[in-house]
Design a protein around this motif. Structure first.
Motif, PDB file in Angstrom:
ATOM      1  N   THR A   1       4.047   0.917   2.384  1.00 58.55           N
ATOM      2  CA  THR A   1       3.856   0.016   3.519  1.00 58.55           C
ATOM      3  C   THR A   1       3.707  -1.376   2.931  1.00 58.55           C
ATOM      4  O   THR A   1       2.753  -1.649   2.216  1.00 58.55           O
ATOM      5  CB  THR A   1       2.613   0.442   4.316  1.00 58.55           C
ATOM      6  OG1 THR A   1       2.844   1.752   4.851  1.00 58.55           O
ATOM      7  CG2 THR A   1       2.319  -0.530   5.445  1.00 58.55           C
TER       8      THR A   1
ATOM      9  N   SER B   1       0.865  -1.171   0.000  1.00 57.72           N
ATOM     10  CA  SER B   1       0.000   0.000   0.000  1.00 57.72           C
ATOM     11  C   SER B   1       0.903   1.221   0.000  1.00 57.72           C
ATOM     12  O   SER B   1       1.643   1.449   0.956  1.00 57.72           O
ATOM     13  CB  SER B   1      -0.882  -0.023   1.258  1.00 57.72           C
ATOM     14  OG  SER B   1      -1.698   1.111   1.313  1.00 57.72           O
TER      15      SER B   1
ATOM     16  N   THR C   1      16.238   2.894   9.766  1.00 63.05           N
ATOM     17  CA  THR C   1      15.829   3.476  11.038  1.00 63.05           C
ATOM     18  C   THR C   1      15.169   2.403  11.891  1.00 63.05           C
ATOM     19  O   THR C   1      14.424   1.565  11.377  1.00 63.05           O
ATOM     20  CB  THR C   1      14.846   4.657  10.840  1.00 63.05           C
ATOM     21  OG1 THR C   1      14.378   5.083  12.127  1.00 63.05           O
ATOM     22  CG2 THR C   1      13.642   4.276   9.992  1.00 63.05           C
TER      23      THR C   1
ATOM     24  N   SER D   1       3.841  -5.591   3.200  1.00 62.63           N
ATOM     25  CA  SER D   1       3.705  -6.782   4.039  1.00 62.63           C
ATOM     26  C   SER D   1       4.227  -7.984   3.265  1.00 62.63           C
ATOM     27  O   SER D   1       3.700  -8.327   2.208  1.00 62.63           O
ATOM     28  CB  SER D   1       2.228  -6.939   4.405  1.00 62.63           C
ATOM     29  OG  SER D   1       1.962  -8.231   4.824  1.00 62.63           O
TER      30      SER D   1
ATOM     31  N   LEU E   1       6.920  -6.617   8.064  1.00 67.42           N
ATOM     32  CA  LEU E   1       6.245  -5.393   7.655  1.00 67.42           C
ATOM     33  C   LEU E   1       7.320  -4.333   7.444  1.00 67.42           C
ATOM     34  O   LEU E   1       8.030  -3.967   8.381  1.00 67.42           O
ATOM     35  CB  LEU E   1       5.262  -4.973   8.750  1.00 67.42           C
ATOM     36  CG  LEU E   1       4.324  -3.812   8.474  1.00 67.42           C
ATOM     37  CD1 LEU E   1       3.390  -4.107   7.304  1.00 67.42           C
ATOM     38  CD2 LEU E   1       3.500  -3.511   9.726  1.00 67.42           C
TER      39      LEU E   1
ATOM     40  N   ARG F   1      14.620   5.653   2.808  1.00 68.09           N
ATOM     41  CA  ARG F   1      14.700   5.459   4.261  1.00 68.09           C
ATOM     42  C   ARG F   1      13.784   4.299   4.621  1.00 68.09           C
ATOM     43  O   ARG F   1      12.592   4.300   4.276  1.00 68.09           O
ATOM     44  CB  ARG F   1      14.274   6.739   4.982  1.00 68.09           C
ATOM     45  CG  ARG F   1      14.521   6.705   6.481  1.00 68.09           C
ATOM     46  CD  ARG F   1      14.299   8.084   7.083  1.00 68.09           C
ATOM     47  NE  ARG F   1      14.292   8.057   8.527  1.00 68.09           N
ATOM     48  CZ  ARG F   1      15.343   8.304   9.303  1.00 68.09           C
ATOM     49  NH1 ARG F   1      16.500   8.621   8.752  1.00 68.09           N
ATOM     50  NH2 ARG F   1      15.243   8.235  10.613  1.00 68.09           N
TER      51      ARG F   1
ATOM     52  N   VAL G   1       9.297  -3.943  10.952  1.00 70.38           N
ATOM     53  CA  VAL G   1       8.894  -4.580  12.218  1.00 70.38           C
ATOM     54  C   VAL G   1       8.358  -5.978  11.917  1.00 70.38           C
ATOM     55  O   VAL G   1       7.922  -6.260  10.797  1.00 70.38           O
ATOM     56  CB  VAL G   1       7.798  -3.776  12.960  1.00 70.38           C
ATOM     57  CG1 VAL G   1       8.308  -2.393  13.364  1.00 70.38           C
ATOM     58  CG2 VAL G   1       6.545  -3.646  12.113  1.00 70.38           C
TER      59      VAL G   1
ATOM     60  N   PHE H   1       8.585  -0.528   5.854  1.00 70.94           N
ATOM     61  CA  PHE H   1       8.177   0.831   5.478  1.00 70.94           C
ATOM     62  C   PHE H   1       9.326   1.477   4.729  1.00 70.94           C
ATOM     63  O   PHE H   1      10.483   1.411   5.178  1.00 70.94           O
ATOM     64  CB  PHE H   1       7.850   1.657   6.731  1.00 70.94           C
ATOM     65  CG  PHE H   1       6.748   1.065   7.549  1.00 70.94           C
ATOM     66  CD1 PHE H   1       5.425   1.379   7.284  1.00 70.94           C
ATOM     67  CD2 PHE H   1       7.027   0.153   8.560  1.00 70.94           C
ATOM     68  CE1 PHE H   1       4.399   0.811   8.020  1.00 70.94           C
ATOM     69  CE2 PHE H   1       6.004  -0.424   9.298  1.00 70.94           C
ATOM     70  CZ  PHE H   1       4.688  -0.098   9.033  1.00 70.94           C
TER      71      PHE H   1
ATOM     72  N   LEU I   1      10.117   4.521  12.482  1.00 69.89           N
ATOM     73  CA  LEU I   1       9.318   4.423  11.265  1.00 69.89           C
ATOM     74  C   LEU I   1       9.654   5.605  10.368  1.00 69.89           C
ATOM     75  O   LEU I   1       9.621   6.748  10.813  1.00 69.89           O
ATOM     76  CB  LEU I   1       7.825   4.444  11.608  1.00 69.89           C
ATOM     77  CG  LEU I   1       7.335   3.250  12.431  1.00 69.89           C
ATOM     78  CD1 LEU I   1       5.908   3.487  12.906  1.00 69.89           C
ATOM     79  CD2 LEU I   1       7.403   1.968  11.610  1.00 69.89           C
ATOM     80  N   PRO I   2       9.957   5.345   9.111  1.00 68.13           N
ATOM     81  CA  PRO I   2      10.306   6.455   8.223  1.00 68.13           C
ATOM     82  C   PRO I   2       9.061   7.284   7.896  1.00 68.13           C
ATOM     83  O   PRO I   2       7.959   6.763   7.814  1.00 68.13           O
ATOM     84  CB  PRO I   2      10.824   5.756   6.969  1.00 68.13           C
ATOM     85  CG  PRO I   2      10.150   4.437   6.972  1.00 68.13           C
ATOM     86  CD  PRO I   2       9.977   4.053   8.422  1.00 68.13           C
ATOM     87  N   ALA I   3       9.278   8.590   7.727  1.00 69.34           N
ATOM     88  CA  ALA I   3       8.181   9.496   7.410  1.00 69.34           C
ATOM     89  C   ALA I   3       8.592  10.353   6.224  1.00 69.34           C
ATOM     90  O   ALA I   3       9.782  10.495   5.922  1.00 69.34           O
ATOM     91  CB  ALA I   3       7.868  10.373   8.617  1.00 69.34           C
TER      92      ALA I   3
ATOM     93  N   LEU J   1       5.388   7.050   0.656  1.00 63.84           N
ATOM     94  CA  LEU J   1       5.590   6.065   1.710  1.00 63.84           C
ATOM     95  C   LEU J   1       4.960   4.760   1.241  1.00 63.84           C
ATOM     96  O   LEU J   1       3.776   4.736   0.890  1.00 63.84           O
ATOM     97  CB  LEU J   1       4.945   6.501   3.027  1.00 63.84           C
ATOM     98  CG  LEU J   1       5.176   5.536   4.194  1.00 63.84           C
ATOM     99  CD1 LEU J   1       6.622   5.589   4.679  1.00 63.84           C
ATOM    100  CD2 LEU J   1       4.230   5.842   5.351  1.00 63.84           C
TER     101      LEU J   1
END
Lengths: 339, 339, 339, 339
Positions: free
Chosen positions: B245, B176, B274, B247, B305, B290, B294, B307, B277-279, B243
């Motif tokens: 995400t 996503s 990191t 899985s 998961l 970046r 997790v 990011f 969580l990258p933003a 971003l």
């Protein structure tokens, strides 16, 4: 909208009116044809007034301390208190003889993952106030547990699949949700300042750490599904709205992506189906769940991709709470929710 | 930043400078210690100037028609033309003796799902310009296919898992992604107006319909993964940033979520790991990917998961193009990219 | 940018690093070729680290309590403390032998309208650090009062008119300014939450109630103008930037709106003139004042309409502070400010 | 809201429904208890449908070409056509026997600064549809000229001062307004794309160049004021809303800033006074002008500082048009405007 000449009127109160859900509750009650707002409490802002827009006007609602609220003088209380702090006040309201719609997670299925000793009179098994799934449970309830915002967007989208055995047993349902910032509440925190949020986007509460998972898992199990959930919420630079993007491994092929929804929600006024894709702009300030679905190509596993949009403060909180109150009080379920 | 007394300088041109990637290319070239901007073309805006901020100053870059560009007078051309229109101009540039970094999908693995007859001299198998994965391919290349923005954010995140056999064979990798609006280009369209985008969020190109899937699938196959991709892009009310995400069903348990990345990217200056969580705010205006990861709890299927955040106009387009040009021209790979 | 082989390096500290100006100061110091960051203090966040982007990298800067800062070990301190709290610390820094650029209003002309008893050694008449107007005052200063953000945008726009007698005596100069939210600081307040700011716009501090009026009035008087100011600030739903729209009744007609600025600022690297209209997007993240001007039609009173744009955190705070520090330390005035 | 048992219903049409004002008109008509939408035209989008939210539902309104509209079959037409293109269609509507509320500038006082030869039957002196000032003019009008959005926010704020002689003769009234982007229309233009507007703020149409000045000057003269206007509009990164900040030199001192407004608007349901400062968030989606005022300190010239906020698409366009239509048709003036 013709209404009976003798439409009943009920007195209601709002506990915790200074948060975003509480403000929205005040607005909905002030614009509701059958409800009058008897009190609104806000501990830290007692003595001030809250500016609320409703029915084309701006109202100044006085905030009182919860101890000053006349619990015995109302028919129903909306409790929009912090998780963990709600149960105590629900006990007092019940003792005073009023009904309660509780917006915290304390009484929801799974209890938000926390085991509280509940005060006397507070039921551990309050009906879960998602009318499209459990309307019948609420008819004579004294207390209803209003669902979480994410849970609402996700369970309304998954329930028809769960009930018809369409979710592949043992599979992982992948949920990526994004919420407007009002969902994080009105407590002043550095990370919610405008300068921190604008032009940014990030996940939070990842790895299945979010409180709403408890009510989602419990409800899916009740509906007969045996699946795992992987739920990842994100924070959007918008005020209000949740969009959930849900990937569901199917137990059998589906030829019409929307068919399960057409069947399940044919008579539900607060569920909208779209052959397109739902967007936040479609649902803001409205008490609806708007659902779209597609069958993705190129996958070996039969899969349904579902999109579900709500306003987190309306169908995700205050609007659904009013819908539940309408049911509990025997009013038209949509009263005060059409504006 | 000490530089050799005899740092070489190359003349470059930009085809298609009026789009957001083209503008960013002009800015990066103007701020680059070893490149000079010989021309910038924009068919519809010929005769005007483009305001570009670079090196602390505002430059007014004259826009010329592509036919007016002196292709023979430059060492390298960045082609930021629309998909489908690029190949013809690449042929002309090659005939004129210059090298090309092409930002369209025409020459990428899978060719964006479209089979074009390529002009003479244009290779059907141009190296795919993702240095972290395929740096060696580019050493002597005359043409490099610059990756798509989504593909960059996703493949850099998936490659270490693919190469080490960690992706469960036959499984669906669920992606996503959410992108800032600049990713949709600078063509005036009603649906990209501010009033349409602000406070909204929606998916688009759903059901595995996005052009970038071709280069993602081809690249994952090349890296040894046998998985399906379910890719759902969304449109964010922000200017720039993506971003993703992701899985990933795993073939075996993983105890340290970041371990595959630490190993694969230990020496990569443009990949950042990191433990958080990258933003988007971490990567805007920077040429980096970046990555955070997790291991979710509560799932029967081992899952990672991941990011991944990039600036769609920098590492997702112009920055990576400059990085590739640096490699092709024998310059320091990070030249012009540290600002 | 060739620099001498023996460029000096100075150690500096930042008092009050957790606010937006303090963070920007840390970023500028970390990217400065001649400064090193010896300490950064943040009382409420001591023991944590601050993530700062500078020079293409992300730095984690440890926050210490101000009492832990080695004031004697630095050449210069940037004090970004709250108004009223600054003077005490300036006294300590001076006693320790270091120089100070103070970003509070305590030492500015007019002292922000408040009369403080200043600690020993703290001069009541510190030079006002607006280099374009008062560069010579700073040569040997131990303490410089860095101007307010609004004052910078307005005084740089009014000074050439004031010095040449163009402002009509006794007239009211009308100033409508709008600032990004970072100007309101990083203290968590309900009214600065994203959900309160997005899609809104409002004035505040109206009726000539803003603290910056004191330094503006005192400075205009020093420059020879005899005018009144009507200053109305507004809060924008943007992160950073100030645009001031200034209407100046003239003492004599002007044929070329920009002429006073061309003459006054011909050699000023940090003032930009535009024949168009300056916008926030032109100046964000840059240490400049960008000025445009027009002569309105249809007025009986000769009038000049001036527009002035700055980044409130750069030329309006941290950037100008570094510019002042460069002057005080004998460095190139633009060192560390070109990125 | 009790309504007569025999509330009349009128058929209306919308010419130019695809712009933002046109869309808002469709929404207001669809939610209006006494109006039905007979047609909606949009030349470039004929054959498509427009999604409109009204009365808690989403409507799909078919767009037809203007030539297909049954002008003779409606009682009233709202014309939301581009300036210059409107007069021709007004002539056709009048010839067909229907009434018109025209949202263009063609028939307003001053005619937007352009002298058009008007078609037969189109009055050059149509009443100016600002009910709070000129309600009586509209009683039997066949055509009403709906005011501009800026003009509405400014004239409602200035009229009480003009009528009571409070504006200093010969003085310049200084007006700084800021508008949401929807005011710039729904035509796709590069400079209105999200990526161009977000995080930016700028003036436009400066130096007294804006079309709305004509109707403002003509109206103030009609109300007896002899003043100059200096009007500077700005473009905000918000969807909807206008805030005007107005500085008025006074002919005599005023002790109570709101007194002129209390007197003038005591019985006006669509003017709100606030002892605070009006903000866009107070007025969005509402048909009101919200006014605040203060008397600034420190000025030699007596001055009133007035703030006026409206929703540019409601009270600034479609809402006021419906208010005018209600008057023309003899309906309750607020019908359809309370939601």
């Amino acid at each position: 909208m013709p209404q009976s000449a003798v439409a009943p009127t009920y007195r209601v109160g709002v506990l915790g009116a200074s948060g975003y859900s509480g403000r929205e509750l005040c607005a909905l009650v002030l614009g509701h044809p059958n409800l009058t707002l008897a009190f609104a409490t806000a501990n830290s802002q007692r003595g001030t007034t809250l500016r609320v827009r409703a029915g084309g006007r701006v109202h100044d609602v006085p905030m009182v301390a919860p101890e000053e609220a006349d619990l015995a003088g109302v028919d129903l209380v909306f409790a929009a208190l912090p998780h963990g702090a709600s149960a105590e006040w629900i006990g007092k309201v019940i003792a005073a003889g009023a009904r309660v719609v509780d917006l915290s997670s304390d009484l929801r299925p799974g209890h938000g993952g926390v085991t509280h000793a509940l005060p006397a009179g507070v039921p551990a098994d309050a009906p879960y106030g998602m009318p499209e799934l459990f309307r019948a449970d609420m008819a004579n309830a004294r207390v209803v547990a209003n669902p979480g915002c994410y849970a609402t967007s996700i369970l309304v989208a998954l329930a028809p699949l769960a009930k018809s055995g369409l979710i592949a047993p043992g599979a992982t349902v992948n949920i990526s949700s994004a919420s407007g910032v009002s969902g994080a509440g009105a407590s002043p925190k550095l990370e919610l300042l405008f300068a921190e949020i604008t032009e940014d986007f990030r996940a939070y509460g990842v790895g299945n750490a979010h409180r709403h998972l408890y009510e989602m898992r419990a409800t899916l199990a009740r509906l007969g599904a045996d699946c795992d959930l992987l739920f990842t919420p994100h924070l959007l630079p918008v005020d209000r709205g949740i969009l959930s993007t849900i990937s569901v491994p199917l137990s059998r092929p589906l030829s019409d992506a929307l068919a399960p929804y057409r069947e399940a929600y044919a008579n539900e006024p607060f569920v909208e189906l779209t052959t397109g894709l739902p967007a936040l702009a479609d649902v803001q300030h409205r008490n609806v769940v708007r659902i779209g679905a597609v069958i993705p190509t190129g996958l070996r596993q039969d899969t349904l991709l579902v999109f579900s949009a709500i306003d987190n403060l309306v169908k995700g909180a205050a609007g659904q709470a009013v819908q539940n109150a309408n049911i509990m009080l025997g009013l038209d379920e949509g009263a005060g929710l059409q504006a």
